[in-house]
Structures are given as C-alpha cells and as structure tokens.
Design a protein around this motif. Structure first.
Motif, PDB file in Angstrom:
ATOM      1  N   THR A 124       0.836  -1.208   0.000  1.00 58.57           N
ATOM      2  CA  THR A 124       0.000   0.000   0.000  1.00 58.57           C
ATOM      3  C   THR A 124       0.873   1.260   0.000  1.00 58.57           C
ATOM      4  O   THR A 124       0.562   2.238  -0.687  1.00 58.57           O
ATOM      5  N   LEU A 180      -9.392 -13.363  -2.577  1.00 58.33           N
ATOM      6  CA  LEU A 180      -9.614 -14.117  -1.341  1.00 58.33           C
ATOM      7  C   LEU A 180     -10.392 -15.387  -1.685  1.00 58.33           C
ATOM      8  O   LEU A 180     -11.136 -15.406  -2.674  1.00 58.33           O
ATOM      9  N   PRO A 186     -11.456  -3.237   1.786  1.00 57.05           N
ATOM     10  CA  PRO A 186     -10.049  -3.632   1.661  1.00 57.05           C
ATOM     11  C   PRO A 186      -9.533  -4.416   2.866  1.00 57.05           C
ATOM     12  O   PRO A 186      -8.516  -5.110   2.764  1.00 57.05           O
ATOM     13  N   ASN A 203     -16.060 -12.318  10.513  1.00 59.02           N
ATOM     14  CA  ASN A 203     -15.174 -12.815  11.577  1.00 59.02           C
ATOM     15  C   ASN A 203     -13.722 -12.953  11.136  1.00 59.02           C
ATOM     16  O   ASN A 203     -12.844 -13.147  11.950  1.00 59.02           O
TER      17      ASN A 203
HETATM   18  C1  HEM Z   1      -6.713 -10.477   7.590  1.00 56.17           C
HETATM   19  C2  HEM Z   1      -6.142  -6.674   4.621  1.00 56.17           C
HETATM   20  C3  HEM Z   1      -2.602  -4.964   7.472  1.00 56.17           C
HETATM   21  C4  HEM Z   1      -2.933  -8.925  10.227  1.00 56.17           C
HETATM   22  C5  HEM Z   1      -6.886  -9.570   6.571  1.00 56.17           C
HETATM   23  C6  HEM Z   1      -7.927  -9.638   5.561  1.00 56.17           C
HETATM   24  C7  HEM Z   1      -7.738  -8.597   4.717  1.00 56.17           C
HETATM   25  C8  HEM Z   1      -6.615  -7.833   5.207  1.00 56.17           C
HETATM   26  C9  HEM Z   1      -8.562  -8.267   3.468  1.00 56.17           C
HETATM   27  C10 HEM Z   1      -9.088 -10.616   5.541  1.00 56.17           C
HETATM   28  C11 HEM Z   1      -8.841 -11.875   4.810  1.00 56.17           C
HETATM   29  C12 HEM Z   1     -10.116 -12.659   4.577  1.00 56.17           C
HETATM   30  O1  HEM Z   1     -11.236 -12.152   4.692  1.00 56.17           O
HETATM   31  O2  HEM Z   1      -9.983 -13.808   4.240  1.00 56.17           O
HETATM   32  C13 HEM Z   1      -5.140  -5.885   5.151  1.00 56.17           C
HETATM   33  C14 HEM Z   1      -4.698  -4.637   4.569  1.00 56.17           C
HETATM   34  C15 HEM Z   1      -3.713  -4.148   5.379  1.00 56.17           C
HETATM   35  C16 HEM Z   1      -3.524  -5.099   6.454  1.00 56.17           C
HETATM   36  C17 HEM Z   1      -5.273  -4.012   3.299  1.00 56.17           C
HETATM   37  C18 HEM Z   1      -2.901  -2.882   5.276  1.00 56.17           C
HETATM   38  C19 HEM Z   1      -2.895  -2.078   4.246  1.00 56.17           C
HETATM   39  C20 HEM Z   1      -2.387  -5.884   8.464  1.00 56.17           C
HETATM   40  C21 HEM Z   1      -1.396  -5.746   9.513  1.00 56.17           C
HETATM   41  C22 HEM Z   1      -1.484  -6.878  10.285  1.00 56.17           C
HETATM   42  C23 HEM Z   1      -2.539  -7.708   9.724  1.00 56.17           C
HETATM   43  C24 HEM Z   1      -0.456  -4.560   9.696  1.00 56.17           C
HETATM   44  C25 HEM Z   1      -0.692  -7.290  11.505  1.00 56.17           C
HETATM   45  C26 HEM Z   1       0.409  -6.759  11.885  1.00 56.17           C
HETATM   46  C27 HEM Z   1      -3.960  -9.682   9.724  1.00 56.17           C
HETATM   47  C28 HEM Z   1      -4.334 -10.986  10.264  1.00 56.17           C
HETATM   48  C29 HEM Z   1      -5.418 -11.445   9.496  1.00 56.17           C
HETATM   49  C30 HEM Z   1      -5.697 -10.394   8.505  1.00 56.17           C
HETATM   50  C31 HEM Z   1      -3.659 -11.699  11.447  1.00 56.17           C
HETATM   51  C32 HEM Z   1      -6.161 -12.760   9.646  1.00 56.17           C
HETATM   52  C33 HEM Z   1      -7.433 -12.537  10.426  1.00 56.17           C
HETATM   53  C34 HEM Z   1      -8.296 -13.780  10.580  1.00 56.17           C
HETATM   54  O3  HEM Z   1      -8.257 -14.672   9.735  1.00 56.17           O
HETATM   55  O4  HEM Z   1      -9.021 -13.838  11.580  1.00 56.17           O
HETATM   56  N1  HEM Z   1      -6.108  -8.445   6.340  1.00 56.17           N
HETATM   57  N2  HEM Z   1      -4.396  -6.141   6.277  1.00 56.17           N
HETATM   58  N3  HEM Z   1      -3.055  -7.064   8.623  1.00 56.17           N
HETATM   59  N4  HEM Z   1      -4.790  -9.359   8.673  1.00 56.17           N
HETATM   60 FE1  HEM Z   1      -4.665  -7.692   7.557  1.00 56.17          FE
END
Ligand code: HEM
Length: 462
Positions: free
Chosen positions: A279, A338, A399, A404
């Motif tokens: 990003t 996804l 995004p 959940n």
């Molecule tokens: C899950 C986007 C930054 C940790 C997700 C998902 C998206 C996403 C779309 C959902 C996936 C799904 O529905 O299958 C983003 C974007 C970010 C970002 C666009 C920044 C521009 C971060 C950061 C961290 C993080 C900085 C941790 C340091 C996680 C984790 C999940 C997740 C652990 C899994 C959640 C679960 O399955 O319960 N992210 N993310 N993300 N993200 Fe982010």
C-alpha cells in the motif's frame, strides 16, 4: 469504511429452486481458466461480473466458483456456511502453517482472535504512536535531495520495522528487516503461481525458481524461530503481542504448542508486512502521478501542524489525507483475491453451491465495478467525503475484509498509512525516473513492478 453486520443471504431457498452458476468464458484446453489467471488475472477477475453474480471457473481439472457482486461477497464473508480454505490458503500453507490465526477455523480461530485483539483495539493504537512517528520521519529523513529511491525496498523496510517494533518489540528487527522483505517478496510471488497452477510435485523439482523459493521459505522460518528464541532468552515480558502469544493457553488452560506460536508470529509478519508495504508503494505512486493531490495533502497537513513535523495525534484531523489512502486502497487493494470453502450444501444469490466447493472473490474487481462507482477508474479521494460515501453500495469497499475474518489491524494500518502519507507529501515532490516500472505486479498481493522515484525536497520548490 467497512461494514460488519448484515443478514447472510445464504441457505434460505429450497434446493429445487437453485440454479447452476454459468460457466465463465475464455478457457483454454487443459489449463482452462488458469491460463487467464496467470496471464491477466486482474482483467479476468474484473470481467467475470459480465457473466453473472456467481460464475463457474475451471483451474485445470478443478471447478471453483467466483462471486462478483458486492452484496454476495458480503453474504459469503458473513455466512457460517463458508470457512477459510480454498486455493489461496492452500497455496499459503507452506508459509503460514495450519495453526496460525490466518488459516485456523472454528474454536481455535476464535481463541486466537481473542489473544490478538487487545494489541489492535482502538485504545491500544496510541501506544504505537512514537514508533509510527519515528519510522515515518526516518523514512523521509534518510533520503538525500535528488536521490532516486527504490520504493519496493523502502516500503517493505518501514512495513516490517513498524510491525516488528510495535507488535514484537524487537530492536533485533533492524538487521533482519531486509532479509525478511527479500524472502517475503520471493514467497508471495511463488505462492500466487502455486495457487493458480497447482502442479503439486513439479514444484519440488530442483529448478532454479523452486530453489529460490525454498531458500526464501527456509530463511523466513529461521528468522521467526530466532525472534521467538531471542525473546525467551531475554527473560523479558513486555506488554506486547509476542508476550500475549507466548503466554496464550488453549481451551483447557494448557500452554499452546511451539508450532502454534511459530505460526502466529508468521501470520503477523506476513499479513503485516506485505499488505502495508504494497500500500505504501501505491501511495508513493499516487503522490508522483497526481501532484495536485500531493499538494492538497501537503496543504491539509500544514494547516493542521502549522509547520511542525506531523505527529500521530494529527491523524484524526487529516481527513483528506485519510481519503487519499482509502482511494489508493480502492484502486489498488493490497489483498486483491480471497478464497473460501463451503462447509455445507448451500446457496449464494439463488445459485447452488455444493459442500466442499472452493469460492474465490476479488476486492480489486468489486472496488472497480462501474455499477458501484461513477467514473470508476478515476482517482478521486473526494468520493469518500461523507455525503458522497453514503452512495457507495454496501460491501463495495472492503479492503480489510468483512465478518469474523476481518483484518484485526484496520485501525492500526489506517493510522500508520495516513501518517506516512502526510510525512511523504510534506517532505518531497516525487517523480518517476526513466527505468521505473509502475505496472502492476500480481502476486498474492498487488504492488508496482519496480517503482523508482526521484525526490525533490518540498522546501526548495514550495
Ligand atoms: C486479515 C487486509 C494490514 C494482520 C486480513 C484480511 C484482509 C486484510 C482483506 C481478511 C482476509 C479474509 O477475509 O480472508 C489488510 C490490509 C492491510 C492489512 C489491506 C494494510 C494495508 C495488516 C497488519 C497486520 C494484519 C499490519 C498485523 C500486523 C492480519 C491478520 C489477518 C488479517 C492476522 C487474519 C485474520 C483472521 O483470519 O481472523 N487483512 N491487512 N493485517 N490481517 Fe490484515
């Protein structure tokens, strides 16, 4: 910006009334649609909306379903008939393991979310203010006037450093950030290939690309083991996410296993670094390609800070800067694809989805749908002004995902990205240099191929 609760639109119709989703066009023999998913995946996924709200795809011998409308992607993400699985997650398993929060389902996933949540709560974010500020100013402070910057390296470096310093509290990350960034870049590229062309054993052949991939994978897991071992050896228990992970217990109150701890650190580093890094690259691209928006961001920041360096507490007042970040994420969402798997015979929008089916959807395609956005390809941050934002259909801008599995880090990431954009726009003018390649590189995430920008300090040009 994202939406949480709406009644799932699945599972309510008698099965006799359900239809078979139409087959998408454009397949070729043997590989079928996998060919298009390799050659021009963004155009292919975006074009699927013309075939219907749910369409069938063939990746080689495998059938999967693509969901194309905002409403049905919301229904999919919110329905308990679907869980995290499918080609994306299977291709990521070698990296993410099976025991971390990003790939777990059911009670283990709920317990892991509970362990993680405190680190990302809205009231925890100010605790990261000083690191975010230091890193944002260090990023711009490192560059010389007229220097040509390699945006991939710069963006990944800050993303890894912030995730590691805020959540794993490690000074040790300084020396490892470059190693991590290089390993993740190779891995995310290779994993996309493994997702769309699932050739199994062929990826184990000793070819140069496979060797590079395996080397990166081994190095990444080694760094994670080092992080855990060093924290334990230090005897320290700072109040951070790593301590929460190391002290977590399972449903019986017993300590969680070593594999789960390892997979959880992997989940944080991969999810946190790749998304934020990609990003930031797109935000640099926006500042270079839309100088009028860069000027507007700068004017807003200066009206708020009256010339002092931008600080974390200014973020809330930086409405336009925040809208620039949102608009950049609309057009170039880091996570552009996804997948899910149906755990029961079910339906989506009146189409039959058998148990065990893989479903795929693309935030990139949904967020560029001309039916949801007027002038859909135009970079227009003002579409996020409150009076216009309410015209955007539900689930047409997600995004960070929905339901959940929604990203726990949405507040953390938005604060960081707004602060970084403000620091960048107030410090420099950016322009692409000859040899800069700003086309979209498609892997598990999207980022520019090789963005190179010349920096001109703002104070000189005004
Ligand atoms: C899950 C986007 C930054 C940790 C997700 C998902 C998206 C996403 C779309 C959902 C996936 C799904 O529905 O299958 C983003 C974007 C970010 C970002 C666009 C920044 C521009 C971060 C950061 C961290 C993080 C900085 C941790 C340091 C996680 C984790 C999940 C997740 C652990 C899994 C959640 C679960 O399955 O319960 N992210 N993310 N993300 N993200 Fe982010």
């Amino acid at each position: 910006m994202t939406v949480e609760s709406a009644p799932p639109g699945t599972g309510s119709r008698p099965s006799s009334e359900l239809r078979e989703p139409p087959l998408a066009g454009g397949g070729v023999p043997v590989l079928r649609h996998a060919w298009r998913m390799v050659r021009d995946p963004l155009a292919f996924m975006s074009g699927l909306r013309d075939h219907g709200e749910v369409v069938r795809l063939r990746l080689g011998p495998k059938t999967l379903y693509a969901v194309t409308s905002p409403e049905l992607t919301g229904a999919l993400a919110l329905s308990t008939d679907f869980e995290i699985a499918g080609p994306l997650w299977e291709s990521l398993e070698e990296l993410l393991g099976k025991e971390g929060v990003a790939t777990a389902n059911g009670p283990r996933h709920r317990r892991q979310r509970r362990t993680m949540q405190p680190a990302f709560r809205l009231d925890a974010i100010p605790g990261y203010a000083s690191v975010m500020e230091e890193e944002a100013h260090a990023l711009t402070g490192r560059w010389q006037a007229g220097e040509i910057i390699d945006c991939t390296t710069e963006a990944f470096r800050i993303a890894v450093r912030v995730a590691a310093r805020c959540l794993l509290r490690g000074a040790y990350m300084d020396e490892r950030a470059e190693r991590l960034s290089a390993a993740l870049d190779t891995l995310f590229r290779g994993m996309y290939r493994r997702m769309v062309i699932p050739l199994g054993p062929l990826y184990r052949l000793p070819l140069p690309a496979n060797r590079r991939f395996n080397g990166a994978l081994a190095d990444f897991h080694l760094i994670v083991d080092e992080i855990v071992a060093e924290r334990r050896a230090s005897g320290q228990k700072p109040n951070d996410l790593l301590t929460a992970l190391l002290e977590a217990t399972d449903g019986n109150g017993d300590p969680i296993g070593e594999q789960e701890i390892h997979d959880q650190v992997v989940a944080i580093l991969t999810a946190g670094a790749e998304t934020v890094g990609s990003t930031i690259m797109w935000l640099l691209h926006v500042l270079a390609e839309h100088p009028e928006h860069a000027d507007k961001v700068r004017a807003e920041v200066e009206s708020v800070t009256a010339g002092r360096p931008v600080a974390f507490e200014d973020v809330r007042a930086l409405r336009h800067t925040n809208n620039v970040v949102i608009e950049a994420m609309r057009l170039r969402p880091a996570i552009w694809i996804l997948t899910r798997r149906a755990v029961a015979d079910t339906e989506l929008g009146g189409y039959r989805i058998p148990a065990g089916s893989d479903i795929v959807y693309s935030p990139y395609a949904v967020q560029r749908d001309p039916r949801s956005y007027t002038d859909h390809l135009r970079f227009d941050p003002d579409r996020w002004l409150p009076e216009r934002a309410k015209e955007v259909p539900k689930y047409a801008m997600t995004p960070f995902g929905v339901g959940n599995r929604k990203c726990p880090s949405d507040h953390f990431s938005m604060a960081l990205l707004t602060l970084v954009t403000a620091a960048l726009a107030t410090s420099y003018h950016f322009e692409q240099t000859p040899g800069s390649k700003d086309g979209t590189r498609v892997g598990i995430t999207l980022h520019p191929h090789d963005l190179r920008l010349r920096t001109t300090p703002r104070s000189r040009q005004g």
